[in-house]
Design a protein around this motif. Structure first.
Motif, mmCIF file in Angstrom:
data_model
loop_
_atom_site.group_PDB
_atom_site.id
_atom_site.type_symbol
_atom_site.label_atom_id
_atom_site.label_comp_id
_atom_site.label_asym_id
_atom_site.label_seq_id
_atom_site.Cartn_x
_atom_site.Cartn_y
_atom_site.Cartn_z
ATOM 1 N N THR A 94 -5.130 -4.356 2.632
ATOM 2 C CA THR A 94 -4.238 -3.203 2.482
ATOM 3 C C THR A 94 -3.274 -3.010 3.644
ATOM 4 O O THR A 94 -2.264 -2.323 3.489
ATOM 5 C CB THR A 94 -5.057 -1.910 2.344
ATOM 6 O OG1 THR A 94 -5.684 -1.608 3.602
ATOM 7 C CG2 THR A 94 -6.108 -2.029 1.258
ATOM 8 N N LEU A 119 -7.792 2.108 -3.349
ATOM 9 C CA LEU A 119 -7.732 2.070 -1.894
ATOM 10 C C LEU A 119 -8.921 2.787 -1.275
ATOM 11 O O LEU A 119 -9.469 2.339 -0.258
ATOM 12 C CB LEU A 119 -6.420 2.676 -1.403
ATOM 13 C CG LEU A 119 -5.147 1.888 -1.722
ATOM 14 C CD1 LEU A 119 -3.910 2.657 -1.285
ATOM 15 C CD2 LEU A 119 -5.177 0.517 -1.048
ATOM 16 N N LEU A 171 -5.650 6.849 -2.303
ATOM 17 C CA LEU A 171 -6.317 6.723 -1.013
ATOM 18 C C LEU A 171 -7.626 7.506 -0.961
ATOM 19 O O LEU A 171 -8.449 7.277 -0.073
ATOM 20 C CB LEU A 171 -5.388 7.191 0.112
ATOM 21 C CG LEU A 171 -5.874 6.953 1.542
ATOM 22 C CD1 LEU A 171 -6.097 5.472 1.810
ATOM 23 C CD2 LEU A 171 -4.902 7.531 2.555
ATOM 24 N N ARG A 203 -12.006 0.525 -1.528
ATOM 25 C CA ARG A 203 -11.984 -0.551 -0.538
ATOM 26 C C ARG A 203 -12.351 -0.027 0.850
ATOM 27 O O ARG A 203 -13.101 -0.676 1.610
ATOM 28 C CB ARG A 203 -10.598 -1.189 -0.489
ATOM 29 C CG ARG A 203 -10.243 -2.034 -1.681
ATOM 30 C CD ARG A 203 -8.915 -2.729 -1.423
ATOM 31 N NE ARG A 203 -8.453 -3.471 -2.573
ATOM 32 C CZ ARG A 203 -7.310 -4.167 -2.604
ATOM 33 N NH1 ARG A 203 -6.546 -4.204 -1.522
ATOM 34 N NH2 ARG A 203 -6.948 -4.809 -3.687
ATOM 35 N N SER A 255 0.827 -1.211 0.000
ATOM 36 C CA SER A 255 0.000 0.000 0.000
ATOM 37 C C SER A 255 0.855 1.252 0.000
ATOM 38 O O SER A 255 0.580 2.221 -0.725
ATOM 39 C CB SER A 255 -0.936 -0.001 1.213
ATOM 40 O OG SER A 255 -1.889 -1.037 1.135
#
Length: 543
Positions: free
Chosen positions: A383, A214, A209, A217, A198
């Protein structure tokens, strides 16, 4: 590594500042400091060093910070300019006051406690503003350490042991941090290969992010746990730009602080209330006397009262420093021993801070956090990223309060960092400390030690510490007033504080909390001096 004994256990010749001429770093863990020192030694600047240190902190102190947390920094440029970088995220857009109707507090842990993380966004903005090396290079040490595993320290073992039942409730978190359901032994390597992947991905594309895989998720996992995130508030939290810091005056010097949503204004206001009062009897050696502690504690109590009454992240901060009448009123209350009753500081060390200064006079004070230890305890599946619980710690469920939970209102923060310059803009000191609502109190104490007592940075961070409780943590509102004091203040000072009306609670020689870091500049010699707090496992290194 075991924790150090209090400084009284050492010969006086041992507890001296670290020295350097071409750069200095200090942090609460040797691997963090070593990483920053190596960046400086190979030609990187202070911004490069701070960025590398922050990423290593995610591995070295997993209870105190992480990719899923927040970050705030001040940067001093060689020309004297100072800029702030503030990274904290929004709670869920579905998190309206009606959503929590009937509850007194937000759930402290789990998906409902989470705010979108701001650390990566703020670090990305800091990188764009002043780094000389790519993030892929600066975060490579963290990727390598996450892959191979850093040895578990006593601090991390104790953090895991205290929270092991909560960590065990999340399979992903348990797999990363527990060994057969228990805290690992000191020296056990904690490899986190998913987190390594990650961090490597974020070094290539930090926006992942907030708007990428990411982010998807994270939002999916939180929504499945009942948190009403849409993803839009997650994306909005990824936008950070440099901004103007707060500036105050103390002892003839400029003091810079981080702006809202941090409580930096509380440090500026406390210093203004105390300015000129702590030298009244001459500069006594540390520790301070009862009257000086009373002034500092009184200023803190008044600042917390102001915070509860008027502070919110989307409205102007209270400003006693800018009002002679308000300053006079506060000083009279302290003299009369007429301090406000607490509305509701939990000096927990669930945050970590660091400092980097280069030979050109560029400096970064940086602080990162997950809120409470290990944050929400919720790991984004696949992650290795543990998410914060800043919403639960910082936001209130008090109807109509300026800090009431609302969509696109950042919860108030405990994090802040500071630096001091002279009137020519030259850097004199830069520092910070973790410790919840203790931060704004201990930072005032540190600045006073440096400017009122002419302390060197190591003496300043090792000085006996004290803090008023409670402050403004959501879970502490309504608690009884205490003044938590390290025993090293001495029996006469502790008795004098009781005589002045404080309910003194003794916390041992070094149990006051925090892990302060300071770098100071001596412009006569060109030397840098650094101090790292004995209360944790840190170190200051010069290059």
């Amino acid at each position: 590594m075991t924790a150090l004994a209090p400084p009284s256990a050492f010969p006086s010749s041992v507890r001296v500042p670290a020295l350097g001429a071409d750069g200095m770093v200090t942090s609460s863990h040797p691997a963090i400091s070593r990483t920053g020192a190596e960046v400086l030694a190979t030609g990187g600047n202070a911004v490069d060093a701070a960025l590398a240190m922050a990423a290593v902190a995610w591995l070295a102190l997993p209870g105190q910070c992480g990719v899923g947390g927040d970050m705030f920094a001040l940067v001093h440029e060689p020309g004297g300019q100072v800029e702030a970088f503030c990274g904290s995220g929004f709670g869920p857009d579905g998190g309206t006051p009606d959503r929590y109707a009937g509850a007194a507090l937000l759930p402290r842990y789990g998906p409902l406690s989470v705010a979108a993380p701001g650390a990566v966004a703020a670090l990305t903005a800091l990188h764009a503003a002043g780094a000389t090396r790519p993030l892929t290079e600066l975060w490579e040490p963290a990727v390598r350490m996450a892959t191979g595993g850093l040895p578990c320290t006593a601090r991390t073992r104790d953090d895991i042991d205290r929270h092991r039942e909560r960590l065990a409730a999340n399979p992903e978190t348990a797999a990363a941090l527990l060994r057969d359901g228990r805290a690992p032994a000191v020296g056990t390597r904690l490899a986190q290969p998913e987190l390594a992947r990650s961090i490597a991905a974020l070094a290539r594309d930090p926006d992942a992010l907030y708007t990428g895989t990411l982010a998807e998720r994270a939002v999916e996992a939180l929504a499945a746990g009942g948190a009403p995130f849409s993803g839009a508030e997650w994306a909005a939290s990824g936008h950070v730009v440099g901004e103007a810091p707060l500036r105050g005056r103390y002892a003839g010097r400029n003091v810079y602080q981080t702006p809202l949503p941090t409580p930096g204004w509380m440090v500026v206001d406390q210093l203004a209330v105390c300015d000129g009062e702590l030298r009244a009897g001459g500069t006594a050696p540390l520790p301070l006397g009862a009257e000086a502690v009373h002034w500092l504690a009184g200023a803190a109590r008044i600042a917390f009262d102001d915070r509860y009454d008027r502070a919110g992240s989307d409205r102007p901060a209270p400003d006693r420093a800018g009002s002679p009448e308000a300053l006079a009123e506060a000083r009279e209350r302290i003299r009369a021993r007429d301090l406000p009753m607490p509305a509701g500081a939990r000096p927990d060390g669930d945050t970590t801070s660091m400092v980097a200064v280069d030979g050109d006079g560029r400096a970064v004070g940086l602080i990162v956090s997950l809120a409470f230890t290990f944050g929400s305890g919720t790991t984004v599946p696949g992650t290795g990223i543990v998410l914060n619980n800043r919403l639960a710690r910082g936001a209130y469920l008090v109807p109509g309060h300026p800090n009431e939970v609302r969509p696109r209102r950042r919860p108030l923060h405990t994090l802040n960092t500071w630096l001091v310059t002279d009137d020519d803009g030259r850097l004199l000191h830069v520092g910070n400390t973790p410790g919840g609502d203790g931060q704004v109190q201990w930072n005032v104490q540190l600045i006073s030690h440096l400017l009122d007592q002419d302390a060197d940075p190591q003496d300043a961070v090792d000085a006996p510490r004290f803090s008023v409780f409670p402050g403004s943590d959501a879970g502490d509102l309504g608690s009884a007033a205490e003044l938590r004091c390290e025993d090293r203040l001495g029996p006469e000072v502790l008795a004098g504080l009781a005589e002045r009306g404080h309910h003194v609670v003794r916390v041992g020689d070094g149990g006051g909390g925090g892990s302060a870091q300071i770098v100071s500049v001596d412009h006569r010699t060109g030397c840098l001096a650094g101090g790292s707090d004995f209360r944790q496992e840190g170190v200051a290194l010069g290059v």
